[in-house]
Design an enzyme around this catalytic site. Sequence first.
Site, PDB file in Angstrom:
ATOM      1  N   GLU A 165      21.882  16.917   0.981  1.00 59.44           N
ATOM      2  CA  GLU A 165      20.750  17.760   0.551  1.00 59.44           C
ATOM      3  C   GLU A 165      20.995  19.259   0.781  1.00 59.44           C
ATOM      4  N   TYR A 167      22.204  20.718   3.601  1.00 59.60           N
ATOM      5  CA  TYR A 167      22.101  21.163   4.995  1.00 59.60           C
ATOM      6  C   TYR A 167      23.496  21.486   5.562  1.00 59.60           C
ATOM      7  N   ARG A 215      24.610  10.130   6.005  1.00 54.29           N
ATOM      8  CA  ARG A 215      24.024  10.408   4.674  1.00 54.29           C
ATOM      9  C   ARG A 215      24.975  11.342   3.951  1.00 54.29           C
ATOM     10  N   HIS A 253      18.877  20.880  -1.898  1.00 61.09           N
ATOM     11  CA  HIS A 253      17.493  21.343  -2.119  1.00 61.09           C
ATOM     12  C   HIS A 253      17.442  22.495  -3.113  1.00 61.09           C
ATOM     13  N   GLU A 254      18.514  23.263  -3.213  1.00 62.28           N
ATOM     14  CA  GLU A 254      18.488  24.408  -4.140  1.00 62.28           C
ATOM     15  C   GLU A 254      18.855  24.009  -5.574  1.00 62.28           C
ATOM     16  N   CYS A 338       4.253  11.647  -6.770  1.00 67.39           N
ATOM     17  CA  CYS A 338       3.564  12.902  -7.101  1.00 67.39           C
ATOM     18  C   CYS A 338       3.885  14.043  -6.132  1.00 67.39           C
ATOM     19  N   GLN A 340       2.220  15.188  -3.910  1.00 72.51           N
ATOM     20  CA  GLN A 340       1.073  16.054  -3.630  1.00 72.51           C
ATOM     21  C   GLN A 340       0.615  16.048  -2.172  1.00 72.51           C
ATOM     22  N   ALA A 385     -12.135   8.146  -7.031  1.00 72.39           N
ATOM     23  CA  ALA A 385     -13.060   8.248  -5.896  1.00 72.39           C
ATOM     24  C   ALA A 385     -13.883   6.969  -5.750  1.00 72.39           C
ATOM     25  N   LYS A 422       4.448  10.543 -16.414  1.00 76.76           N
ATOM     26  CA  LYS A 422       3.402  10.175 -15.446  1.00 76.76           C
ATOM     27  C   LYS A 422       3.056   8.686 -15.571  1.00 76.76           C
ATOM     28  N   GLY A 649     -15.103  14.345  -8.091  1.00 80.75           N
ATOM     29  CA  GLY A 649     -15.392  15.464  -8.985  1.00 80.75           C
ATOM     30  C   GLY A 649     -16.846  15.797  -9.117  1.00 80.75           C
ATOM     31  N   GLU A 655     -10.800  22.753  -8.184  1.00 78.03           N
ATOM     32  CA  GLU A 655      -9.595  22.304  -7.469  1.00 78.03           C
ATOM     33  C   GLU A 655      -9.616  20.819  -7.138  1.00 78.03           C
TER      34      GLU A 655
HETATM   35  P1  FAD Z   1     -13.194  10.579 -12.731  1.00 79.31           P
HETATM   36  O1  FAD Z   1     -11.770  10.236 -12.754  1.00 79.31           O
HETATM   37  O2  FAD Z   1     -13.683  11.551 -13.720  1.00 79.31           O
HETATM   38  O3  FAD Z   1     -14.010   9.213 -12.849  1.00 79.31           O
HETATM   39  C1  FAD Z   1     -15.407   9.168 -13.041  1.00 79.31           C
HETATM   40  C2  FAD Z   1     -15.785   7.812 -13.636  1.00 79.31           C
HETATM   41  O4  FAD Z   1     -17.184   7.662 -13.610  1.00 79.31           O
HETATM   42  C3  FAD Z   1     -15.367   7.631 -15.078  1.00 79.31           C
HETATM   43  O5  FAD Z   1     -14.649   6.429 -15.228  1.00 79.31           O
HETATM   44  C4  FAD Z   1     -16.692   7.596 -15.839  1.00 79.31           C
HETATM   45  O6  FAD Z   1     -16.631   6.766 -16.996  1.00 79.31           O
HETATM   46  C5  FAD Z   1     -17.601   7.006 -14.795  1.00 79.31           C
HETATM   47  N1  FAD Z   1     -19.034   7.270 -14.962  1.00 79.31           N
HETATM   48  C6  FAD Z   1     -19.635   8.466 -15.190  1.00 79.31           C
HETATM   49  N2  FAD Z   1     -20.978   8.293 -15.242  1.00 79.31           N
HETATM   50  C7  FAD Z   1     -21.232   6.981 -15.043  1.00 79.31           C
HETATM   51  C8  FAD Z   1     -22.416   6.205 -14.963  1.00 79.31           C
HETATM   52  N3  FAD Z   1     -23.627   6.726 -15.075  1.00 79.31           N
HETATM   53  N4  FAD Z   1     -22.298   4.875 -14.727  1.00 79.31           N
HETATM   54  C9  FAD Z   1     -21.081   4.310 -14.590  1.00 79.31           C
HETATM   55  N5  FAD Z   1     -19.923   5.005 -14.672  1.00 79.31           N
HETATM   56  C10 FAD Z   1     -20.013   6.323 -14.867  1.00 79.31           C
HETATM   57  N6  FAD Z   1      -4.845  14.539 -10.341  1.00 79.31           N
HETATM   58  C11 FAD Z   1      -3.868  14.556  -9.443  1.00 79.31           C
HETATM   59  O7  FAD Z   1      -4.145  14.504  -8.250  1.00 79.31           O
HETATM   60  N7  FAD Z   1      -2.545  14.601  -9.825  1.00 79.31           N
HETATM   61  C12 FAD Z   1      -2.193  14.639 -11.117  1.00 79.31           C
HETATM   62  O8  FAD Z   1      -0.991  14.700 -11.421  1.00 79.31           O
HETATM   63  C13 FAD Z   1      -3.202  14.611 -12.093  1.00 79.31           C
HETATM   64  N8  FAD Z   1      -2.899  14.649 -13.407  1.00 79.31           N
HETATM   65  C14 FAD Z   1      -3.899  14.630 -14.325  1.00 79.31           C
HETATM   66  C15 FAD Z   1      -3.564  14.669 -15.667  1.00 79.31           C
HETATM   67  C16 FAD Z   1      -4.549  14.630 -16.630  1.00 79.31           C
HETATM   68  C17 FAD Z   1      -4.169  14.682 -18.071  1.00 79.31           C
HETATM   69  C18 FAD Z   1      -5.917  14.530 -16.229  1.00 79.31           C
HETATM   70  C19 FAD Z   1      -7.009  14.461 -17.256  1.00 79.31           C
HETATM   71  C20 FAD Z   1      -6.246  14.503 -14.888  1.00 79.31           C
HETATM   72  C21 FAD Z   1      -5.255  14.564 -13.929  1.00 79.31           C
HETATM   73  N9  FAD Z   1      -5.543  14.570 -12.581  1.00 79.31           N
HETATM   74  C22 FAD Z   1      -4.549  14.559 -11.656  1.00 79.31           C
HETATM   75  C23 FAD Z   1      -6.922  14.675 -12.094  1.00 79.31           C
HETATM   76  C24 FAD Z   1      -7.496  13.340 -11.592  1.00 79.31           C
HETATM   77  O9  FAD Z   1      -7.374  12.355 -12.562  1.00 79.31           O
HETATM   78  C25 FAD Z   1      -8.934  13.558 -11.173  1.00 79.31           C
HETATM   79  O10 FAD Z   1      -8.979  14.507 -10.144  1.00 79.31           O
HETATM   80  C26 FAD Z   1      -9.602  12.289 -10.695  1.00 79.31           C
HETATM   81  O11 FAD Z   1      -9.564  11.298 -11.686  1.00 79.31           O
HETATM   82  C27 FAD Z   1     -11.055  12.536 -10.295  1.00 79.31           C
HETATM   83  O12 FAD Z   1     -11.580  11.341  -9.833  1.00 79.31           O
HETATM   84  P2  FAD Z   1     -13.128  11.018  -9.822  1.00 79.31           P
HETATM   85  O13 FAD Z   1     -13.246   9.613  -9.371  1.00 79.31           O
HETATM   86  O14 FAD Z   1     -13.856  12.056  -9.053  1.00 79.31           O
HETATM   87  O15 FAD Z   1     -13.630  11.180 -11.331  1.00 79.31           O
HETATM   88  P1  NAP Z   2      -7.352  24.154 -13.486  1.00 78.19           P
HETATM   89  O1  NAP Z   2      -6.073  23.929 -12.826  1.00 78.19           O
HETATM   90  O2  NAP Z   2      -8.467  24.770 -12.716  1.00 78.19           O
HETATM   91  O3  NAP Z   2      -7.062  25.005 -14.791  1.00 78.19           O
HETATM   92  C1  NAP Z   2      -8.051  25.425 -15.632  1.00 78.19           C
HETATM   93  C2  NAP Z   2      -7.490  26.433 -16.636  1.00 78.19           C
HETATM   94  O4  NAP Z   2      -8.505  26.822 -17.518  1.00 78.19           O
HETATM   95  C3  NAP Z   2      -6.948  27.676 -15.995  1.00 78.19           C
HETATM   96  O5  NAP Z   2      -5.725  27.974 -16.607  1.00 78.19           O
HETATM   97  C4  NAP Z   2      -7.989  28.738 -16.288  1.00 78.19           C
HETATM   98  O6  NAP Z   2      -7.221  29.906 -16.429  1.00 78.19           O
HETATM   99  C5  NAP Z   2      -8.644  28.249 -17.563  1.00 78.19           C
HETATM  100  N1  NAP Z   2     -10.087  28.534 -17.631  1.00 78.19           N
HETATM  101  C6  NAP Z   2     -11.033  28.283 -16.692  1.00 78.19           C
HETATM  102  N2  NAP Z   2     -12.238  28.662 -17.124  1.00 78.19           N
HETATM  103  C7  NAP Z   2     -12.069  29.144 -18.364  1.00 78.19           C
HETATM  104  C8  NAP Z   2     -12.960  29.699 -19.336  1.00 78.19           C
HETATM  105  N3  NAP Z   2     -14.265  29.815 -19.091  1.00 78.19           N
HETATM  106  N4  NAP Z   2     -12.448  30.118 -20.508  1.00 78.19           N
HETATM  107  C9  NAP Z   2     -11.139  30.014 -20.753  1.00 78.19           C
HETATM  108  N5  NAP Z   2     -10.249  29.501 -19.881  1.00 78.19           N
HETATM  109  C10 NAP Z   2     -10.720  29.078 -18.699  1.00 78.19           C
HETATM  110  O7  NAP Z   2      -7.931  22.803 -14.026  1.00 78.19           O
HETATM  111  P2  NAP Z   2      -7.271  21.650 -14.901  1.00 78.19           P
HETATM  112  O8  NAP Z   2      -6.049  22.069 -15.598  1.00 78.19           O
HETATM  113  O9  NAP Z   2      -8.419  21.172 -15.714  1.00 78.19           O
HETATM  114  O10 NAP Z   2      -6.907  20.558 -13.856  1.00 78.19           O
HETATM  115  C11 NAP Z   2      -7.932  19.889 -13.127  1.00 78.19           C
HETATM  116  C12 NAP Z   2      -7.385  19.381 -11.827  1.00 78.19           C
HETATM  117  O11 NAP Z   2      -6.520  18.276 -12.089  1.00 78.19           O
HETATM  118  C13 NAP Z   2      -6.583  20.441 -11.148  1.00 78.19           C
HETATM  119  O12 NAP Z   2      -7.316  20.989 -10.066  1.00 78.19           O
HETATM  120  C14 NAP Z   2      -5.354  19.748 -10.696  1.00 78.19           C
HETATM  121  O13 NAP Z   2      -5.303  19.655  -9.293  1.00 78.19           O
HETATM  122  C15 NAP Z   2      -5.413  18.338 -11.262  1.00 78.19           C
HETATM  123  N6  NAP Z   2      -4.153  18.129 -11.986  1.00 78.19           N
HETATM  124  C16 NAP Z   2      -3.015  18.153 -11.300  1.00 78.19           C
HETATM  125  C17 NAP Z   2      -1.822  18.000 -11.948  1.00 78.19           C
HETATM  126  C18 NAP Z   2      -0.541  18.002 -11.180  1.00 78.19           C
HETATM  127  O14 NAP Z   2       0.509  17.962 -11.767  1.00 78.19           O
HETATM  128  N7  NAP Z   2      -0.558  18.027  -9.868  1.00 78.19           N
HETATM  129  C19 NAP Z   2      -1.788  17.823 -13.309  1.00 78.19           C
HETATM  130  C20 NAP Z   2      -2.993  17.810 -14.003  1.00 78.19           C
HETATM  131  C21 NAP Z   2      -4.162  17.984 -13.333  1.00 78.19           C
HETATM  132  P3  NAP Z   2      -7.803  31.350 -16.725  1.00 78.19           P
HETATM  133  O15 NAP Z   2      -9.097  31.394 -15.970  1.00 78.19           O
HETATM  134  O16 NAP Z   2      -6.779  32.321 -16.233  1.00 78.19           O
HETATM  135  O17 NAP Z   2      -7.932  31.416 -18.191  1.00 78.19           O
HETATM  136 FE1  SF4 Z   3       4.225   8.929  -3.072  1.00 77.72          FE
HETATM  137 FE2  SF4 Z   3       1.983   9.304  -1.754  1.00 77.72          FE
HETATM  138 FE3  SF4 Z   3       3.875  11.180  -1.666  1.00 77.72          FE
HETATM  139 FE4  SF4 Z   3       2.484  10.793  -3.913  1.00 77.72          FE
HETATM  140  S1  SF4 Z   3       1.698  11.508  -1.959  1.00 77.72           S
HETATM  141  S2  SF4 Z   3       4.724  10.976  -3.710  1.00 77.72           S
HETATM  142  S3  SF4 Z   3       2.162   8.597  -3.859  1.00 77.72           S
HETATM  143  S4  SF4 Z   3       4.020   9.119  -0.880  1.00 77.72           S
END
Ligand code: FAD
Ligand code: NAP
Ligand code: SF4
Length: 672
Positions: A165, A167, A215, A253-254, A338, A340, A385, A422, A649, A655
């Site tokens: 890596e 080191y 390693r 790492h680089e 991920c 993360q 969640a 993904k 959410g 965030e």
């Molecule tokens: P949600 O995932 O929004 O789930 C809410 C659920 O509640 C839904 O299934 C909805 O149908 C249901 N619901 C709503 N109202 C009702 C009701 N009245 N009765 C019954 N069901 C209901 N996060 C990461 O950490 N890493 C990533 O790499 C990442 N990549 C992403 C890529 C994309 C393209 C997207 C869209 C999201 C990504 N995220 C990622 C974000 C992540 O998916 C969300 O942060 C996460 O799903 C939020 O979880 P949640 O349970 O709060 O809400």
């Molecule tokens: P985000 O990271 O907060 O990005 C939102 C984008 O929208 C920003 O670029 C912002 O930039 C723009 N924006 C916000 N308000 C706006 C407005 N009123 N008009 C125009 N542009 C606006 O949110 P997200 O991309 O929706 O992701 C949601 C969450 O999912 C993130 O917090 C992230 O953690 C998670 N996620 C993670 C990954 C991952 O790879 N780890 C991948 C996908 C999602 P400006 O304000 O500069 O325009």
């Molecule tokens: Fe794997 Fe958990 Fe690390 Fe994501 S956070 S890479 S699921 S060990």
Amino acid sequence: MSFPHLLEPLDLGFTQLKNRVLMGSMHTGLEEEKGGFEKLAAFYKERALGGVGLIVTGGISPNLRGRLTPHACQLSFPWQVGKHRVVTRAVHEAGGKICMQILHAGRYGYHPFSQAPSKIKSPITPFTPSAMSSRQVRSTIKDYASSAALAKKAGYDGVEVMGSEGYLINQFVSARTNTRTDEWGGAFEKRAQFPIEIVNAIRAKVGKDFIIIFRLSMLDLVDNGSTWDEVVQLAQWLEQAGVSILNTGIGWHEARVPTIATSVPRGAFAWVTEKLKQSVSVPLIATNRINTPEIGEQIIASGQADMVSMARPFLADPEFVNKAAANTPELINTCIGCNQACLDHTFSLKRATCLVNPRACYETEINFLPTANKKRIAVMGAGPAGMAFSVYAAMRGHHVVLFEAKSEVGGQFNLARKIPGKEEFNETIRYFINQIKLHKVELRLNTRLDASVLATEKFDEVVIASGVVPRDLVLPGFDDPRVVDYQKVLSGEVTVGNTVALIGGGGIGFDMAHFLCERQSSTLNPDKWLQQWGIDKTYQHAGGLTEPHSDNTDHRKVFLLQRKTSKMGKGLGKTTGWIHRLVLKQHDVKMKTGVSYDKFDDAGLHIRVGETAEVLAVDNVVLCAGQESNRTLVDEMKATGLPVHLIGGVDVAAELDAKRAIRQGAELAMRL
Ligand code: FAD
Ligand code: NAP
Ligand code: SF4
């Protein structure tokens, strides 16, 4: 037995490992915390009880200058042995075996007193190391040996010498970082002398019956790294010097090539270990992106390696091996790569944990003990969640009814899993589906939870996990059907044209750009993926690199826009953001910052960058402009008078990520 090769014992002559699974080295952050070794003992003990064959600790420095960070852990003095005994005792009581990794960071040391073979700064650290004198080289070798002897005294079953890596050991072996002219530099034989002397010195101190894993960097992935002939030669010399096992190291790492991110195909580097098999007779361990028993079994059964190393998969699930042995791999909580909650935390000097398993490294703090006060709980929404809360609460004995408005569980993870690279996100959904069944959560799909349900059915508490909705933008022309939100595109409801503007350059904007550009996910095609990143299986050049090649470009023309003037993708993961940026560059995505949006019409999207107006002649605009909490039913629920809890959410949209959503679900389940 379903995984006969993976679960077969490995005889090392003086000792036997109960199976072929090594838990690879991971720095958890507990090493430096007050009272951290007790927590570390609990962490390793669970993994030993979970059946893993051999554990390797996080890297421990053999001396002060070798520390990775100023306060990093070191084993050089007898008074430091005691705390390690807490760990070894716990692992042995659980029937496991554990080796301590000795890691000297060399020029990767994040402090002003770092040392290296030559005074050459690394591209990823701000400090320039001092060059070791010949005397310092000799005393460093001695420090490795005394650290190993102290590790033996502490009860470890062996040590792993970190030689990869990028080191210190790598820095000596490679001409890239070693420009010395004394007996430790110059020709390869001289550069390789450092690790050989280390292994000789350790073996002389610890005797025959002690595991020494080395390693070995088998693929440096940097210019002017080792050639394949050098790798083979060093492996043979190390074997003669008395190593028990050779582990595989991939990439410094680089290196600007992803090696462990989720977009790396599973088992993508097992061919490197396989290549060495015919040249040495000690057991070899394959590593990197091995995360299921199926892939581990395949690597060993096909003769590519004798063991497999998995590190992060043991954060995700301590019971990995037991579940494989019980032939229930579908119950494994799979690491989705991920970074993360593990590596991103480590790089921010926070305790590592796991996005899919918030208990990882919190074994003494987060527990789901049986409740004495069983409740009937209604949960709104089966996103990350809601699913996490439901499973953990049911585990404690609560009766949980999980309502999901859609026809499937997973929430936004169902969109995330459609992004090329993904695909692993499918595994988290699969895991939760099986946990929901196992813990008898009453799942009601296609059923919206609202106050009318609570009027007809008795519940003690309500958990709202209704997630988020995409932010809508009200601007002239944005009511045109050609302006759509990311959900409509990813769910397949809308197909966009060949030229697209994305508003918002956050995580979802980056993912959407990748989705629109990449015809077929290269993660699912390992050879194509290796070509895309310029990794040469034929190993023609030092470091194993060649010219990157991709036939995946020009699928669509995509503009990625944001209002901020800061660097695009600044908020992406610490250890993965650079990969996302490089992928979009490979696909020639046009990025614009400091943008303001005026209107959309038949000419396209009208924007301004500073004072300059511009029209992007796009077929579609996709809104990736963040999200808002889905709170439409919160007041109605509160009005029922029942205790109401908000997680994920719907609680806070800003965030939000799955790490927080799952953790909030788990923490609430622990409290209720
Ligand atoms: P949600 O995932 O929004 O789930 C809410 C659920 O509640 C839904 O299934 C909805 O149908 C249901 N619901 C709503 N109202 C009702 C009701 N009245 N009765 C019954 N069901 C209901 N996060 C990461 O950490 N890493 C990533 O790499 C990442 N990549 C992403 C890529 C994309 C393209 C997207 C869209 C999201 C990504 N995220 C990622 C974000 C992540 O998916 C969300 O942060 C996460 O799903 C939020 O979880 P949640 O349970 O709060 O809400
Ligand atoms: P985000 O990271 O907060 O990005 C939102 C984008 O929208 C920003 O670029 C912002 O930039 C723009 N924006 C916000 N308000 C706006 C407005 N009123 N008009 C125009 N542009 C606006 O949110 P997200 O991309 O929706 O992701 C949601 C969450 O999912 C993130 O917090 C992230 O953690 C998670 N996620 C993670 C990954 C991952 O790879 N780890 C991948 C996908 C999602 P400006 O304000 O500069 O325009
Ligand atoms: Fe794997 Fe958990 Fe690390 Fe994501 S956070 S890479 S699921 S060990």
